[in-house]
Design a protein around this motif. Structure first.
Motif, PDB file in Angstrom:
ATOM      1  N   LYS A  43      24.904  64.314 -19.351  1.00 56.11           N
ATOM      2  CA  LYS A  43      24.105  63.133 -18.994  1.00 56.11           C
ATOM      3  C   LYS A  43      24.411  61.978 -19.958  1.00 56.11           C
ATOM      4  O   LYS A  43      24.544  60.833 -19.534  1.00 56.11           O
ATOM      5  N   ARG A  44      24.505  62.332 -21.241  1.00 52.74           N
ATOM      6  CA  ARG A  44      24.794  61.313 -22.247  1.00 52.74           C
ATOM      7  C   ARG A  44      26.159  60.683 -21.984  1.00 52.74           C
ATOM      8  O   ARG A  44      26.317  59.457 -22.082  1.00 52.74           O
ATOM      9  N   GLN A  45      27.134  61.508 -21.618  1.00 55.89           N
ATOM     10  CA  GLN A  45      28.465  60.998 -21.330  1.00 55.89           C
ATOM     11  C   GLN A  45      28.440  60.063 -20.130  1.00 55.89           C
ATOM     12  O   GLN A  45      29.089  59.010 -20.114  1.00 55.89           O
ATOM     13  N   GLY A  46      27.674  60.430 -19.114  1.00 56.78           N
ATOM     14  CA  GLY A  46      27.563  59.577 -17.930  1.00 56.78           C
ATOM     15  C   GLY A  46      26.942  58.228 -18.263  1.00 56.78           C
ATOM     16  O   GLY A  46      27.406  57.184 -17.788  1.00 56.78           O
ATOM     17  N   ASP A  47      25.901  58.276 -19.106  1.00 55.56           N
ATOM     18  CA  ASP A  47      25.256  57.018 -19.506  1.00 55.56           C
ATOM     19  C   ASP A  47      26.222  56.132 -20.296  1.00 55.56           C
ATOM     20  O   ASP A  47      26.277  54.913 -20.082  1.00 55.56           O
ATOM     21  N   LEU A  48      26.971  56.762 -21.213  1.00 58.51           N
ATOM     22  CA  LEU A  48      27.909  55.999 -22.027  1.00 58.51           C
ATOM     23  C   LEU A  48      29.052  55.437 -21.198  1.00 58.51           C
ATOM     24  O   LEU A  48      29.544  54.328 -21.464  1.00 58.51           O
ATOM     25  N   GLU A  49      29.474  56.202 -20.197  1.00 59.74           N
ATOM     26  CA  GLU A  49      30.543  55.716 -19.324  1.00 59.74           C
ATOM     27  C   GLU A  49      30.066  54.511 -18.510  1.00 59.74           C
ATOM     28  O   GLU A  49      30.852  53.585 -18.222  1.00 59.74           O
ATOM     29  N   GLU A  50      28.787  54.485 -18.150  1.00 58.56           N
ATOM     30  CA  GLU A  50      28.213  53.320 -17.472  1.00 58.56           C
ATOM     31  C   GLU A  50      28.233  52.107 -18.400  1.00 58.56           C
ATOM     32  O   GLU A  50      28.509  50.983 -17.965  1.00 58.56           O
ATOM     33  N   VAL A  51      27.924  52.368 -19.685  1.00 62.96           N
ATOM     34  CA  VAL A  51      27.970  51.285 -20.669  1.00 62.96           C
ATOM     35  C   VAL A  51      29.393  50.740 -20.791  1.00 62.96           C
ATOM     36  O   VAL A  51      29.611  49.531 -20.847  1.00 62.96           O
ATOM     37  N   VAL A  52      30.374  51.670 -20.824  1.00 62.12           N
ATOM     38  CA  VAL A  52      31.774  51.257 -20.923  1.00 62.12           C
ATOM     39  C   VAL A  52      32.155  50.379 -19.737  1.00 62.12           C
ATOM     40  O   VAL A  52      32.805  49.329 -19.897  1.00 62.12           O
ATOM     41  N   LEU A  53      31.748  50.771 -18.530  1.00 59.64           N
ATOM     42  CA  LEU A  53      32.078  49.989 -17.347  1.00 59.64           C
ATOM     43  C   LEU A  53      31.440  48.596 -17.397  1.00 59.64           C
ATOM     44  O   LEU A  53      32.070  47.593 -17.041  1.00 59.64           O
ATOM     45  N   GLU A  54      30.187  48.591 -17.858  1.00 56.85           N
ATOM     46  CA  GLU A  54      29.481  47.298 -17.940  1.00 56.85           C
ATOM     47  C   GLU A  54      30.171  46.387 -18.961  1.00 56.85           C
ATOM     48  O   GLU A  54      30.360  45.188 -18.705  1.00 56.85           O
ATOM     49  N   VAL A  55      30.560  46.955 -20.099  1.00 59.34           N
ATOM     50  CA  VAL A  55      31.235  46.153 -21.125  1.00 59.34           C
ATOM     51  C   VAL A  55      32.607  45.693 -20.630  1.00 59.34           C
ATOM     52  O   VAL A  55      33.033  44.556 -20.879  1.00 59.34           O
ATOM     53  N   MET A  56      33.311  46.577 -19.926  1.00 60.59           N
ATOM     54  CA  MET A  56      34.617  46.217 -19.382  1.00 60.59           C
ATOM     55  C   MET A  56      34.502  45.049 -18.411  1.00 60.59           C
ATOM     56  O   MET A  56      35.341  44.130 -18.416  1.00 60.59           O
ATOM     57  N   GLU A  57      33.471  45.062 -17.579  1.00 59.42           N
ATOM     58  CA  GLU A  57      33.266  43.961 -16.638  1.00 59.42           C
ATOM     59  C   GLU A  57      33.013  42.645 -17.373  1.00 59.42           C
ATOM     60  O   GLU A  57      33.565  41.602 -17.014  1.00 59.42           O
ATOM     61  N   ARG A  58      32.174  42.717 -18.426  1.00 61.26           N
ATOM     62  CA  ARG A  58      31.911  41.504 -19.204  1.00 61.26           C
ATOM     63  C   ARG A  58      33.166  41.028 -19.930  1.00 61.26           C
ATOM     64  O   ARG A  58      33.404  39.827 -20.056  1.00 61.26           O
ATOM     65  N   HIS A  59      33.963  41.977 -20.395  1.00 60.90           N
ATOM     66  CA  HIS A  59      35.198  41.628 -21.089  1.00 60.90           C
ATOM     67  C   HIS A  59      36.194  40.941 -20.138  1.00 60.90           C
ATOM     68  O   HIS A  59      36.783  39.913 -20.481  1.00 60.90           O
ATOM     69  N   GLU A  60      36.331  41.504 -18.943  1.00 66.77           N
ATOM     70  CA  GLU A  60      37.237  40.912 -17.964  1.00 66.77           C
ATOM     71  C   GLU A  60      36.746  39.527 -17.529  1.00 66.77           C
ATOM     72  O   GLU A  60      37.541  38.592 -17.353  1.00 66.77           O
ATOM     73  N   SER A  61      35.421  39.401 -17.371  1.00 69.02           N
ATOM     74  CA  SER A  61      34.850  38.101 -16.992  1.00 69.02           C
ATOM     75  C   SER A  61      35.100  37.067 -18.090  1.00 69.02           C
ATOM     76  O   SER A  61      35.432  35.907 -17.804  1.00 69.02           O
ATOM     77  N   ALA A  62      34.935  37.495 -19.347  1.00 71.39           N
ATOM     78  CA  ALA A  62      35.186  36.588 -20.470  1.00 71.39           C
ATOM     79  C   ALA A  62      36.654  36.183 -20.523  1.00 71.39           C
ATOM     80  O   ALA A  62      36.983  35.028 -20.817  1.00 71.39           O
TER      81      ALA A  62
END
Length: 277
Positions: free
Chosen positions: A139-158
């Motif tokens: 579960k923790r890994q799934g939550d962290l992977e969601e964080v990674v995706l969210e950060v990746m989206e913000r990084h690409e947008s930036a």
């Protein structure tokens, strides 16, 4: 009785002569100059007017306002670009940290799964605890992977924002350079004409008597750059007011070499064949 009449006549002539002097040059000594010199004063005035026009044109070139606006736009875009580039760097570090957190949880889950699959844990209580931890890590890994995706989206947008702003900075910078080049060319042209007119003014004014030129310059400084005006069809071209009949008669009666002044604006009135006298 005859003596009284003669005295009254002299008083009337004196009063009329005094009134004439006041109308033509109140509060100032009489100045005389050859008619040609007075007419030449109009040439000086025309050159001074042109100099004023060129000076005004120099400060009001449309490129001045355009450059000011582009400089403000460019400064704002550069600030936004710096902010976007900073966000790119920040999200890159944040993404790296989030991916490291996922990797750590994944490694621990892999290790626990290996222990479970090896059969080395036989105690029911330990087995249950290990299985619970594996589930928690998943579960923790799934939550962290969601964080990674969210950060990746913000990084690409930036990154996209930084690229867009970089293009806009380049475009506005090019427009600023072009406007600056146009302004510099315009200033160079105006400065060239200013220099030519100044030299011509120096030549023409050099032929005007010093006392007449001094009076002209004094009036010009006081009267918005116009010290001498042509009398045209009984109208002063300085204040654009028509002389009344008394003023016309006074100017008509004045000697040709007398420097007369407009009763309304006090500028030097230059008489010409088309003055309407």
């Amino acid at each position: 009785m005859d003596g009284a009449r003669r005295l009254a006549g002299r008083w009337r002539r004196g009063a009329a002569d005094f009134s004439f002097r006041i109308r033509l040059h109140p509060g100032s000594p009489q100045l005389n100059a050859a008619p040609a010199d007075q007419i030449r004063l109009l040439d000086v005035q025309a050159l001074d007017t042109r100099l004023s026009q060129l000076a005004h044109k120099r400060t009001t070139l449309p490129e001045h306002e355009e450059i000011q606006r582009l400089e403000a736009d460019l400064a704002q875009l550069r600030d936004l670009l710096v902010a976007a580039q900073t966000e790119v760097s920040d999200t890159a570090r944040e993404q790296t940290k989030a991916e490291q957190d996922v990797d750590q949880v994944r490694q621990r889950a892999t290790r626990d799964q290996g222990r479970l699959d090896s059969g080395m844990v036989t105690n029911p209580k330990d087995l249950e605890s290990l299985q619970s931890e594996i589930a928690s890590l998943a579960k923790r890994q799934g939550d962290l992977e969601e964080v990674v995706l969210e950060v990746m989206e913000r990084h690409e947008s930036a990154q996209e924002r930084a690229v867009e702003l970089g293009g806009r900075v380049e475009s506005v910078g090019a427009r600023l350079q072009e406007a600056t080049a146009r302004r510099d060319a315009g200033l160079e042209e105006i400065d060239g004409e200013l220099e030519r007119v100044r030299k011509e003014r120096e030549t023409v004014s050099g032929a005007v008597p010093e006392d007449l030129l001094k009076l002209y310059d004094k009036i010009r400084d006081r009267e918005n750059g116009v010290g001498a005006a042509k009398l045209y069809q009984r109208r002063c071209e300085g204040c654009r007011l028509e002389l009344n009949i008394t003023e016309v008669n006074d100017v008509r009666a004045a000697p040709a070499d007398e420097v007369v002044r407009c009763e309304n604006c006090r500028r030097i009135l230059v008489r010409t064949p088309d003055s309407g006298l």
